[in-house]
Design a protein around this motif. Structure first.
Motif, PDB file in Angstrom:
ATOM      1  N   LEU A  76       9.833  -0.663  -7.594  1.00  0.00           N
ATOM      2  CA  LEU A  76       9.438  -0.031  -6.337  1.00  0.00           C
ATOM      3  C   LEU A  76       7.946   0.274  -6.331  1.00  0.00           C
ATOM      4  O   LEU A  76       7.267   0.068  -5.318  1.00  0.00           O
ATOM      5  CB  LEU A  76      10.251   1.233  -6.078  1.00  0.00           C
ATOM      6  CG  LEU A  76       9.861   2.034  -4.832  1.00  0.00           C
ATOM      7  CD1 LEU A  76       9.894   1.174  -3.575  1.00  0.00           C
ATOM      8  CD2 LEU A  76      10.763   3.252  -4.684  1.00  0.00           C
ATOM      9  N   ILE A  77       7.424   0.740  -7.448  1.00  0.00           N
ATOM     10  CA  ILE A  77       5.983   1.012  -7.525  1.00  0.00           C
ATOM     11  C   ILE A  77       5.198  -0.272  -7.231  1.00  0.00           C
ATOM     12  O   ILE A  77       4.238  -0.264  -6.453  1.00  0.00           O
ATOM     13  CB  ILE A  77       5.601   1.597  -8.900  1.00  0.00           C
ATOM     14  CG1 ILE A  77       6.151   3.020  -9.037  1.00  0.00           C
ATOM     15  CG2 ILE A  77       4.086   1.575  -9.115  1.00  0.00           C
ATOM     16  CD1 ILE A  77       6.059   3.594 -10.444  1.00  0.00           C
ATOM     17  N   GLY A  78       5.604  -1.365  -7.846  1.00  0.00           N
ATOM     18  CA  GLY A  78       4.923  -2.641  -7.612  1.00  0.00           C
ATOM     19  C   GLY A  78       5.019  -3.090  -6.163  1.00  0.00           C
ATOM     20  O   GLY A  78       4.030  -3.534  -5.567  1.00  0.00           O
TER      21      GLY A  78
ATOM     22  N   GLU B 286      10.829  -5.981   0.723  1.00  0.00           N
ATOM     23  CA  GLU B 286      11.009  -5.975  -0.735  1.00  0.00           C
ATOM     24  C   GLU B 286      10.940  -4.551  -1.286  1.00  0.00           C
ATOM     25  O   GLU B 286      11.708  -4.193  -2.197  1.00  0.00           O
ATOM     26  CB  GLU B 286       9.986  -6.879  -1.398  1.00  0.00           C
ATOM     27  CG  GLU B 286      10.249  -8.351  -1.109  1.00  0.00           C
ATOM     28  CD  GLU B 286       9.152  -9.285  -1.602  1.00  0.00           C
ATOM     29  OE1 GLU B 286       8.240  -8.824  -2.325  1.00  0.00           O
ATOM     30  OE2 GLU B 286       9.202 -10.474  -1.249  1.00  0.00           O
ATOM     31  N   ALA B 287      10.059  -3.732  -0.740  1.00  0.00           N
ATOM     32  CA  ALA B 287       9.973  -2.331  -1.177  1.00  0.00           C
ATOM     33  C   ALA B 287      11.254  -1.579  -0.821  1.00  0.00           C
ATOM     34  O   ALA B 287      11.766  -0.792  -1.628  1.00  0.00           O
ATOM     35  CB  ALA B 287       8.750  -1.650  -0.555  1.00  0.00           C
TER      36      ALA B 287
ATOM     37  N   SER C  73       2.925  -3.560  -0.626  1.00  0.00           N
ATOM     38  CA  SER C  73       3.057  -3.181   0.785  1.00  0.00           C
ATOM     39  C   SER C  73       1.788  -2.520   1.312  1.00  0.00           C
ATOM     40  O   SER C  73       1.338  -2.819   2.417  1.00  0.00           O
ATOM     41  CB  SER C  73       4.254  -2.241   0.976  1.00  0.00           C
ATOM     42  OG  SER C  73       5.456  -2.897   0.693  1.00  0.00           O
ATOM     43  N   LEU C  74       1.214  -1.610   0.509  1.00  0.00           N
ATOM     44  CA  LEU C  74      -0.029  -0.956   0.938  1.00  0.00           C
ATOM     45  C   LEU C  74      -1.150  -1.971   1.115  1.00  0.00           C
ATOM     46  O   LEU C  74      -1.900  -1.921   2.098  1.00  0.00           O
ATOM     47  CB  LEU C  74      -0.443   0.119  -0.070  1.00  0.00           C
ATOM     48  CG  LEU C  74       0.367   1.403  -0.026  1.00  0.00           C
ATOM     49  CD1 LEU C  74       0.015   2.291  -1.218  1.00  0.00           C
ATOM     50  CD2 LEU C  74       0.137   2.147   1.274  1.00  0.00           C
ATOM     51  N   TYR C  75      -1.261  -2.883   0.161  1.00  0.00           N
ATOM     52  CA  TYR C  75      -2.277  -3.937   0.258  1.00  0.00           C
ATOM     53  C   TYR C  75      -2.085  -4.745   1.544  1.00  0.00           C
ATOM     54  O   TYR C  75      -3.016  -4.929   2.333  1.00  0.00           O
ATOM     55  CB  TYR C  75      -2.218  -4.846  -0.969  1.00  0.00           C
ATOM     56  CG  TYR C  75      -2.899  -6.177  -0.769  1.00  0.00           C
ATOM     57  CD1 TYR C  75      -4.289  -6.282  -0.810  1.00  0.00           C
ATOM     58  CD2 TYR C  75      -2.162  -7.321  -0.515  1.00  0.00           C
ATOM     59  CE1 TYR C  75      -4.919  -7.498  -0.598  1.00  0.00           C
ATOM     60  CE2 TYR C  75      -2.780  -8.541  -0.310  1.00  0.00           C
ATOM     61  CZ  TYR C  75      -4.158  -8.627  -0.352  1.00  0.00           C
ATOM     62  OH  TYR C  75      -4.773  -9.833  -0.132  1.00  0.00           O
ATOM     63  N   HIS C  76      -0.866  -5.205   1.768  1.00  0.00           N
ATOM     64  CA  HIS C  76      -0.624  -6.059   2.935  1.00  0.00           C
ATOM     65  C   HIS C  76      -0.711  -5.282   4.248  1.00  0.00           C
ATOM     66  O   HIS C  76      -1.091  -5.849   5.274  1.00  0.00           O
ATOM     67  CB  HIS C  76       0.706  -6.796   2.795  1.00  0.00           C
ATOM     68  CG  HIS C  76       0.604  -7.969   1.868  1.00  0.00           C
ATOM     69  ND1 HIS C  76      -0.015  -9.148   2.224  1.00  0.00           N
ATOM     70  CD2 HIS C  76       1.002  -8.130   0.604  1.00  0.00           C
ATOM     71  CE1 HIS C  76       0.026  -9.995   1.211  1.00  0.00           C
ATOM     72  NE2 HIS C  76       0.632  -9.393   0.207  1.00  0.00           N
TER      73      HIS C  76
END
Length: 102
Positions: free
Chosen positions: A57-59, A44-45, A64-67
């Motif tokens: 993209l920020i969201g 998705e990113a 992505s960082l969280y996952h």
């Protein structure tokens, strides 16, 4: 929230009740599910990066960082472990580093 705060929260959810925490629910489903979720968010990113929608993209980057951290935590890897690896690579060219991994 810093990445270290996020990592600390994620690590604390490893033993939480899956009914009380999305992160605990992911852990309960196993490392493979955590990896799958990271893959979904990374794709998705990428899509938002190609589209050029900065806010989306920020969201997606945050997701992505969280996952990524959840996936790593599911295999007992912390942000400190990742940072230590990055520290080992400091001062080394990316080309040389990649070549050293064969």
């Amino acid at each position: 929230m810093s990445l270290y705060d996020l990592d600390k929260t994620i690590q604390s959810r490893k033993t939480a009740d899956p009914d009380s925490s999305w992160t605990a629910k992911l852990f309960a489903k196993g490392p493979e599910k955590c990896a799958e979720k990271f893959g979904e968010e990374a794709v998705e990113a990428i899509i938002e990066a190609v589209k050029g929608d900065r806010e989306k993209l920020i969201g997606e980057a945050a997701d992505s960082l969280y996952h990524l951290l959840v996936m790593c935590a599911a295999r007992d890897i912390t942000l400190s472990d990742i940072e230590a690896e990055l520290d080992k690579r400091t001062g080394q060219s990316g080309i040389a580093e990649k070549a050293s991994r064969g």
